[in-house]
Design a protein around this motif. Structure first.
Motif, PDB file in Angstrom:
ATOM      1  N   ASN A 238       0.838  -1.199   0.000  1.00 54.84           N
ATOM      2  CA  ASN A 238       0.000   0.000   0.000  1.00 54.84           C
ATOM      3  C   ASN A 238       0.874   1.251   0.000  1.00 54.84           C
ATOM      4  N   ALA A 239       1.940   1.226   0.801  1.00 56.49           N
ATOM      5  CA  ALA A 239       2.881   2.355   0.838  1.00 56.49           C
ATOM      6  C   ALA A 239       3.596   2.503  -0.503  1.00 56.49           C
ATOM      7  N   ALA A 240       4.000   1.383  -1.095  1.00 54.55           N
ATOM      8  CA  ALA A 240       4.693   1.423  -2.384  1.00 54.55           C
ATOM      9  C   ALA A 240       3.779   1.932  -3.490  1.00 54.55           C
ATOM     10  N   ASN A 241       2.532   1.489  -3.487  1.00 48.89           N
ATOM     11  CA  ASN A 241       1.577   1.920  -4.510  1.00 48.89           C
ATOM     12  C   ASN A 241       1.279   3.412  -4.397  1.00 48.89           C
ATOM     13  N   ASN A 242       1.175   3.908  -3.163  1.00 48.23           N
ATOM     14  CA  ASN A 242       0.959   5.338  -2.967  1.00 48.23           C
ATOM     15  C   ASN A 242       2.149   6.145  -3.484  1.00 48.23           C
ATOM     16  N   ALA A 243       3.345   5.594  -3.313  1.00 45.86           N
ATOM     17  CA  ALA A 243       4.541   6.290  -3.793  1.00 45.86           C
ATOM     18  C   ALA A 243       4.607   6.284  -5.320  1.00 45.86           C
ATOM     19  N   VAL A 244       4.398   5.118  -5.930  1.00 48.74           N
ATOM     20  CA  VAL A 244       4.551   5.013  -7.389  1.00 48.74           C
ATOM     21  C   VAL A 244       3.457   5.798  -8.115  1.00 48.74           C
ATOM     22  N   ALA A 245       2.339   6.051  -7.452  1.00 48.14           N
ATOM     23  CA  ALA A 245       1.277   6.848  -8.069  1.00 48.14           C
ATOM     24  C   ALA A 245       1.749   8.261  -8.385  1.00 48.14           C
ATOM     25  N   LYS A 246       2.764   8.725  -7.676  1.00 50.10           N
ATOM     26  CA  LYS A 246       3.283  10.083  -7.867  1.00 50.10           C
ATOM     27  C   LYS A 246       4.459  10.132  -8.834  1.00 50.10           C
ATOM     28  N   ASN A 248       6.302  10.307 -12.263  1.00 46.98           N
ATOM     29  CA  ASN A 248       6.071  10.831 -13.611  1.00 46.98           C
ATOM     30  C   ASN A 248       7.124  10.300 -14.571  1.00 46.98           C
ATOM     31  N   CYS A 249       6.718   9.554 -15.574  1.00 48.91           N
ATOM     32  CA  CYS A 249       7.669   9.105 -16.591  1.00 48.91           C
ATOM     33  C   CYS A 249       6.907   8.740 -17.854  1.00 48.91           C
ATOM     34  N   ASN A 250       7.639   8.522 -18.941  1.00 48.47           N
ATOM     35  CA  ASN A 250       7.022   8.136 -20.215  1.00 48.47           C
ATOM     36  C   ASN A 250       6.936   6.633 -20.382  1.00 48.47           C
ATOM     37  N   GLN A 251       7.921   5.925 -19.829  1.00 44.51           N
ATOM     38  CA  GLN A 251       7.928   4.467 -19.880  1.00 44.51           C
ATOM     39  C   GLN A 251       8.320   3.946 -18.500  1.00 44.51           C
ATOM     40  N   VAL A 268       4.493 -11.590  -8.425  1.00 46.09           N
ATOM     41  CA  VAL A 268       3.873 -11.169  -9.684  1.00 46.09           C
ATOM     42  C   VAL A 268       2.708 -10.229  -9.402  1.00 46.09           C
ATOM     43  N   THR A 269       1.930 -10.546  -8.388  1.00 48.84           N
ATOM     44  CA  THR A 269       0.822  -9.675  -7.990  1.00 48.84           C
ATOM     45  C   THR A 269       1.333  -8.301  -7.587  1.00 48.84           C
ATOM     46  N   ASN A 270       2.451  -8.263  -6.885  1.00 51.84           N
ATOM     47  CA  ASN A 270       3.025  -6.995  -6.450  1.00 51.84           C
ATOM     48  C   ASN A 270       3.507  -6.154  -7.629  1.00 51.84           C
ATOM     49  N   LEU A 271       4.175  -6.778  -8.589  1.00 51.07           N
ATOM     50  CA  LEU A 271       4.641  -6.039  -9.766  1.00 51.07           C
ATOM     51  C   LEU A 271       3.465  -5.494 -10.560  1.00 51.07           C
ATOM     52  N   ASN A 272       2.427  -6.306 -10.695  1.00 52.64           N
ATOM     53  CA  ASN A 272       1.238  -5.870 -11.428  1.00 52.64           C
ATOM     54  C   ASN A 272       0.583  -4.675 -10.738  1.00 52.64           C
ATOM     55  N   ALA A 273       0.598  -4.664  -9.406  1.00 53.08           N
ATOM     56  CA  ALA A 273       0.034  -3.545  -8.659  1.00 53.08           C
ATOM     57  C   ALA A 273       0.811  -2.260  -8.929  1.00 53.08           C
ATOM     58  N   LEU A 274       2.127  -2.356  -8.988  1.00 55.78           N
ATOM     59  CA  LEU A 274       2.940  -1.169  -9.292  1.00 55.78           C
ATOM     60  C   LEU A 274       2.630  -0.641 -10.686  1.00 55.78           C
ATOM     61  N   ILE A 275       2.498  -1.556 -11.643  1.00 50.24           N
ATOM     62  CA  ILE A 275       2.179  -1.163 -13.017  1.00 50.24           C
ATOM     63  C   ILE A 275       0.813  -0.468 -13.077  1.00 50.24           C
ATOM     64  N   ASN A 276      -0.152  -0.988 -12.340  1.00 48.05           N
ATOM     65  CA  ASN A 276      -1.502  -0.426 -12.374  1.00 48.05           C
ATOM     66  C   ASN A 276      -1.598   0.927 -11.678  1.00 48.05           C
ATOM     67  N   ASN A 277      -0.695   1.179 -10.728  1.00 48.51           N
ATOM     68  CA  ASN A 277      -0.785   2.404  -9.937  1.00 48.51           C
ATOM     69  C   ASN A 277       0.161   3.517 -10.384  1.00 48.51           C
ATOM     70  N   VAL A 278       1.138   3.203 -11.221  1.00 44.99           N
ATOM     71  CA  VAL A 278       2.128   4.213 -11.590  1.00 44.99           C
ATOM     72  C   VAL A 278       1.469   5.407 -12.278  1.00 44.99           C
ATOM     73  N   GLY A 279       1.789   6.606 -11.784  1.00 43.38           N
ATOM     74  CA  GLY A 279       1.325   7.835 -12.411  1.00 43.38           C
ATOM     75  C   GLY A 279      -0.148   8.126 -12.261  1.00 43.38           C
ATOM     76  N   THR A 280      -0.838   7.476 -11.319  1.00 43.21           N
ATOM     77  CA  THR A 280      -2.284   7.667 -11.189  1.00 43.21           C
ATOM     78  C   THR A 280      -2.657   8.811 -10.255  1.00 43.21           C
ATOM     79  N   ALA A 282      -3.118  12.623  -8.940  1.00 43.30           N
ATOM     80  CA  ALA A 282      -3.506  13.833  -9.672  1.00 43.30           C
ATOM     81  C   ALA A 282      -2.295  14.688 -10.027  1.00 43.30           C
ATOM     82  N   SER A 283      -1.197  14.535  -9.294  1.00 45.95           N
ATOM     83  CA  SER A 283       0.004  15.328  -9.546  1.00 45.95           C
ATOM     84  C   SER A 283       0.886  14.737 -10.646  1.00 45.95           C
TER      85      SER A 283
END
Length: 327
Positions: A238-246, A248-251, A268-280, A282-283
């Motif tokens: 949860n902490a990692a997903n909150n961080a990766v949501a912020k 900003n990158c192109n790839q 695998v579930t954890n990596l997928n969560a990071l992919i789904n949350n990256v850049g989400t 509002a900032s």
């Protein structure tokens, strides 16, 4: 040679294909391209990206029903104006990176997970360096680990750092993880991602494509201000997903190295969560390309880096429409 004049071009083509009934040349199609050019302050013209077009018609099952595949790829940059790329590696240096790629036992140099990662990173950097006539590349390297004991707490200051600041010298990135480098401690995803965000913000090249490669060999065992645990994955993610949501990158690419990332594993579930949350957040802005890789052995690790290298070197052409009509 002179650059292609600005304008819209329609190109017609045909293809031979063979089926069980013989050879034919009755497939026609066309595609339209928009050619643009940029005039620099010195008055020189930077031609549009070079493009390759490929069309394949196959009878996969031998049933007379054909699959049509249209592929476009554009080479980045030109002799006049180089494409700018900022490539950030965020690499897990926890104690398990001393183990073999497909084993839970410690290995010796050069067979440790960290050694295999260093080799794959070098291949990426070497390939990109071969395209230095078209690319203006800067690299940076962030490491993360975690608490040094089972009674320790995750800490942003202690669990992540920038090993190599932004540099055009790719060799300075690939030489860090040498035979004398000793991975240690736990795994704090949040700290690594947060340090990566700080490093991206430290880049002054706002016009550069930002490419982030996050690599780990295990599940998180801590988060900032949370005690080490091997059974508190939900809170740490949860902490990692909150961080990766912020971020900003192109790839954005996540690589899971080792047996914790086989089919059905929690990793695998954890990596997928990071992919789904990256850049989400509002900032931030979500990346146009994002993917995770299950690198359970050296071959899979190298293939992951090969694909990332390919994606780094080539971008989809802009302002291109394809119309294909079969007759």
């Amino acid at each position: 040679s002179e650059p292609t004049p600005v304008g819209e071009y329609t190109i017609q083509y045909g293809n031979n294909y063979t089926s069980r009934w013989g050879s034919y040349f009755d497939v026609k199609g066309e595609f339209t391209i928009q050619v643009t050019a940029k005039v620099t302050s010195e008055g020189t013209v930077a031609p549009a990206k070079k493009m390759t077009f490929d069309k394949t018609v196959t009878d996969t099952d031998g049933d007379g029903i054909y699959d049509l595949k249209l592929t476009l790829s554009g080479a980045v940059g030109s002799e006049v104006q180089k494409a700018k790329l900022d490539i950030l590696f965020i690499v897990d240096t926890s104690g398990s990176m001393k183990k073999g790629m497909s084993s839970d036992r410690d290995a010796n140099y050069p067979n440790r997970r960290i050694d295999n990662v260093a080799s794959a990173m070098k291949s990426l950097v070497d390939t990109i360096s071969e395209n230095s006539d078209k690319l203006d590349v800067m690299y940076s390297l962030v490491q993360f680990d975690g608490p040094s004991s089972v009674s320790g707490y995750g800490s942003q200051n202690n669990d992540a750092s920038t090993l190599v600041n932004w540099t055009s010298n790719g060799a300075s990135i690939t030489s860090v993880f040498n035979r004398n480098y000793t991975p240690e401690n736990g795994t704090n995803y949040e700290a690594g991602i947060t340090q990566g965000i700080n490093q991206l913000n430290a880049s002054s090249r706002s016009s550069a494509q930002k490419i982030v490669i996050f690599l780990t060999d295990g599940n998180p065992t801590a988060a900032n201000n949370q005690k080490y645990s091997e059974s508190n994955n939900a809170a740490f993610m949860n902490a990692a997903n909150n961080a990766v949501a912020k971020l900003n990158c192109n790839q954005f690419y996540c690589i899971g190295a080792g047996p914790d990332f086989g089919s059905g594993e929690l990793g695998v579930t954890n990596l997928n969560a990071l992919i789904n949350n990256v850049g989400t957040d509002a900032s931030a802005t979500a990346p146009s390309t994002k993917k995770y890789y299950q690198a359970t052995d050296t071959t899979a690790l190298n293939k992951a880096f090969e694909e990332i290298t390919s994606n780094t070197l080539y971008f989809l052409c802009e302002d291109v429409t394809i119309t294909d009509t079969l007759h």
